[in-house]
Design an enzyme around this catalytic site. Structure first.
Site, PDB file in Angstrom:
ATOM      1  N   HIS A   1      15.261  29.368  20.962  1.00 44.93           N
ATOM      2  CA  HIS A   1      14.052  30.063  20.553  1.00 44.93           C
ATOM      3  C   HIS A   1      14.278  31.630  20.586  1.00 44.93           C
ATOM      4  O   HIS A   1      15.160  32.100  21.238  1.00 44.93           O
ATOM      5  CB  HIS A   1      12.814  29.888  21.316  1.00 44.93           C
ATOM      6  CG  HIS A   1      11.664  30.452  21.105  1.00 44.93           C
ATOM      7  ND1 HIS A   1      11.238  31.800  21.591  1.00 44.93           N
ATOM      8  CD2 HIS A   1      10.548  29.907  20.512  1.00 44.93           C
ATOM      9  CE1 HIS A   1       9.944  32.030  21.161  1.00 44.93           C
ATOM     10  NE2 HIS A   1       9.476  31.082  20.553  1.00 44.93           N
TER      11      HIS A   1
ATOM     12  N   ASP B   1       3.772  26.293  17.023  1.00 42.70           N
ATOM     13  CA  ASP B   1       3.853  27.688  17.814  1.00 42.70           C
ATOM     14  C   ASP B   1       2.615  27.989  18.595  1.00 42.70           C
ATOM     15  O   ASP B   1       2.403  29.332  18.842  1.00 42.70           O
ATOM     16  CB  ASP B   1       4.459  28.766  16.995  1.00 42.70           C
ATOM     17  CG  ASP B   1       5.422  29.769  17.594  1.00 42.70           C
ATOM     18  OD1 ASP B   1       5.744  29.510  18.683  1.00 42.70           O
ATOM     19  OD2 ASP B   1       5.999  30.499  16.746  1.00 42.70           O
TER      20      ASP B   1
HETATM   21  C1  1DF Z   1       4.912  35.763  19.495  1.00 38.31           C
HETATM   22  C2  1DF Z   1       5.593  34.951  18.921  1.00 38.31           C
HETATM   23  C3  1DF Z   1       5.440  35.753  21.256  1.00 38.31           C
HETATM   24  C4  1DF Z   1       6.274  33.991  19.074  1.00 38.31           C
HETATM   25  C5  1DF Z   1       6.233  34.681  21.445  1.00 38.31           C
HETATM   26  O1  1DF Z   1       6.612  34.436  22.613  1.00 38.31           O
HETATM   27  C6  1DF Z   1       6.688  33.665  20.356  1.00 38.31           C
HETATM   28  C7  1DF Z   1       4.013  36.788  19.347  1.00 38.31           C
HETATM   29  C8  1DF Z   1       6.493  35.401  23.648  1.00 38.31           C
HETATM   30  O2  1DF Z   1       4.025  37.190  18.249  1.00 38.31           O
HETATM   31  O3  1DF Z   1       3.563  37.461  20.336  1.00 38.31           O
HETATM   32  O4  1DF Z   1       7.391  32.757  21.017  1.00 38.31           O
HETATM   33  N1  1DF Z   1       6.815  33.281  18.201  1.00 38.31           N
HETATM   34  O5  1DF Z   1       7.713  32.110  18.560  1.00 38.31           O
HETATM   35  O6  1DF Z   1       6.551  33.162  16.768  1.00 38.31           O
HETATM   36 MN    MN Z   2       7.620  30.345  19.648  1.00 40.11          MN
END
Ligand code: 1DF
Ligand code: MN
Length: 358
Positions: A196, A316
């Site tokens: 990730h 997500d």
């Molecule tokens: C965000 C997006 C934050 C994802 C994430 O983990 C995350 C965000 C702190 O935009 O705040 O995993 N993502 O996977 O798109």
């Molecule tokens: Mn994510």
């Protein structure tokens, strides 16, 4: 609330069928946290460390009191509220994982202790709702030997389905020899490593400091795409032929690059010693999820390029809302067979999640 856990007729074990949908719905990149990790990330965000991850970490764990959509309560909810959100959109199961950056910004001892605690807590949530939750184990790569012992416990004792690694650890990538024991253990346990994103490592951080390019908007994809390309071009996958790596976000753009990676990065060119072309590694060692990319054209491209058997649906949560993610995959121009594979069949096979009998 009560959760129906006995539905076993064709194509769904409860929530999906109640929502009038044919297919069982397993969402494969669904984030959560535990208070102890949230507390430590909050502390980090109040420190003077200016790692590129800090802005986003602060916005979650030191959210302003007037934040209209606070993420932390949604991350900490691995019970009733999450199940309600799932039920409203006919989502049968979340494959849970501790959210980015996991424990990878902590010192080795703190990271290992918190990984063990997080794995126990996620396993408890699964025990409480075995038809609704499955989980990936948190990995603390800072101490690879210790990580391997926890990986073995997570799969062997806790029944977890793979490992979540939030890209680089201390600006280092999994192709480095010190991390090979982790790759070896995942392969031996027949359990995938989900890579990730976190924000780009220090050496490439500078251009991402402007315009809030650090996270999901762009930096995350560049970071993990680069990580995946390192695994392919280093030749490390020649040692771990059966290792499965999962990439979210429609493969972090790597599927789009395969032709050029094959051509410009072919074995022998510019002294390359890896055995296979990128597309061959991708076909053998990788699978992707759709998390956060609700684009039917990108999905069709990926099906045609890497094959439908390597693609899994993900929401997500809580970074993307559930209803559009569910509606999108139901409306996407797919055959029934493709939809069944993407919505649950591939996740059952790749992560070893028990199938629901017809
Ligand atoms: C965000 C997006 C934050 C994802 C994430 O983990 C995350 C965000 C702190 O935009 O705040 O995993 N993502 O996977 O798109
Ligand atoms: Mn994510």
């Amino acid at each position: 609330m009560t959760v129906k856990s006995t539905g076993t007729s064709a194509g769904g074990d409860g929530a999906a069928r109640k929502a009038g949908r044919a297919s069982r719905m397993i969402a494969t990149e669904e984030a959560c946290s535990i208070p102890e990790v949230a507390e430590r990330l909050g502390q980090l965000s109040r420190s003077t460390w200016d790692s590129l991850d800090i802005k986003l970490v602060g916005s979650i764990y030191n959210a302003p009191p007037d934040d209209p959509n606070p993420l932390l309560p949604q991350l900490l909810d691995i019970g009733a509220g999450r199940l309600e959100t799932m039920d409203e959109s006919g989502v049968d199961m979340h494959l849970l994982s501790l959210t980015a950056p996991g424990v990878q910004m902590f010192d080795a001892d703190t990271a290992a202790a918190l990984a063990t605690l997080a794995n126990d807590r996620l396993a408890e949530a699964v025990t409480a709702h075995p038809t609704r939750f499955a989980a990936l184990a948190t990995c603390a790569p800072q101490d690879p030997r210790r990580a391997v012992r926890e990986m073995e416990r997570a799969v062997g004792t806790l029944g977890m389905h793979g490992f979540m690694i939030n890209s680089h650890t201390g600006n280092e990538y999994l192709d480095q020899q010190k991390y090979w024991p982790i790759l070896e253990a995942a392969e031996a346990l027949n359990a995938p490593i989900y890579i990730h994103p976190r924000a780009p490592s220090d050496g490439m951080a500078a251009p991402f400091r402007d315009y809030r390019l650090d996270a999901a908007v762009w930096g995350y994809g560049i970071e993990v795409g680069t990580h995946a390309v390192r695994l392919m071009m280093s030749g490390v996958l020649d040692r771990f032929e059966n290792l499965k790596i999962v990439l979210g976000h429609m493969g972090e753009a790597v599927p789009f690059w395969l032709w050029r990676l094959d051509y410009m990065g072919r074995p022998g060119r510019q002294g390359r010693t890896q055995k296979l072309r990128a597309s061959e590694y991708f076909a053998r060692n990788f699978a992707i999820t759709t998390s956060g990319v609700e684009d039917p054209l990108a999905l069709r491209y990926c099906i045609d390029r890497i094959g439908v058997d390597s693609i899994m649906w993900a929401i997500d949560h809580p970074y993307q809302p559930t209803p559009p993610a569910a509606e999108w995959i139901h409306a996407a121009p797919l055959t029934d067979e493709e939809r069944e594979k993407i919505c649950h069949g591939n996740a059952e096979r790749i992560f070893g999640i028990e199938a629901v009998s017809a």
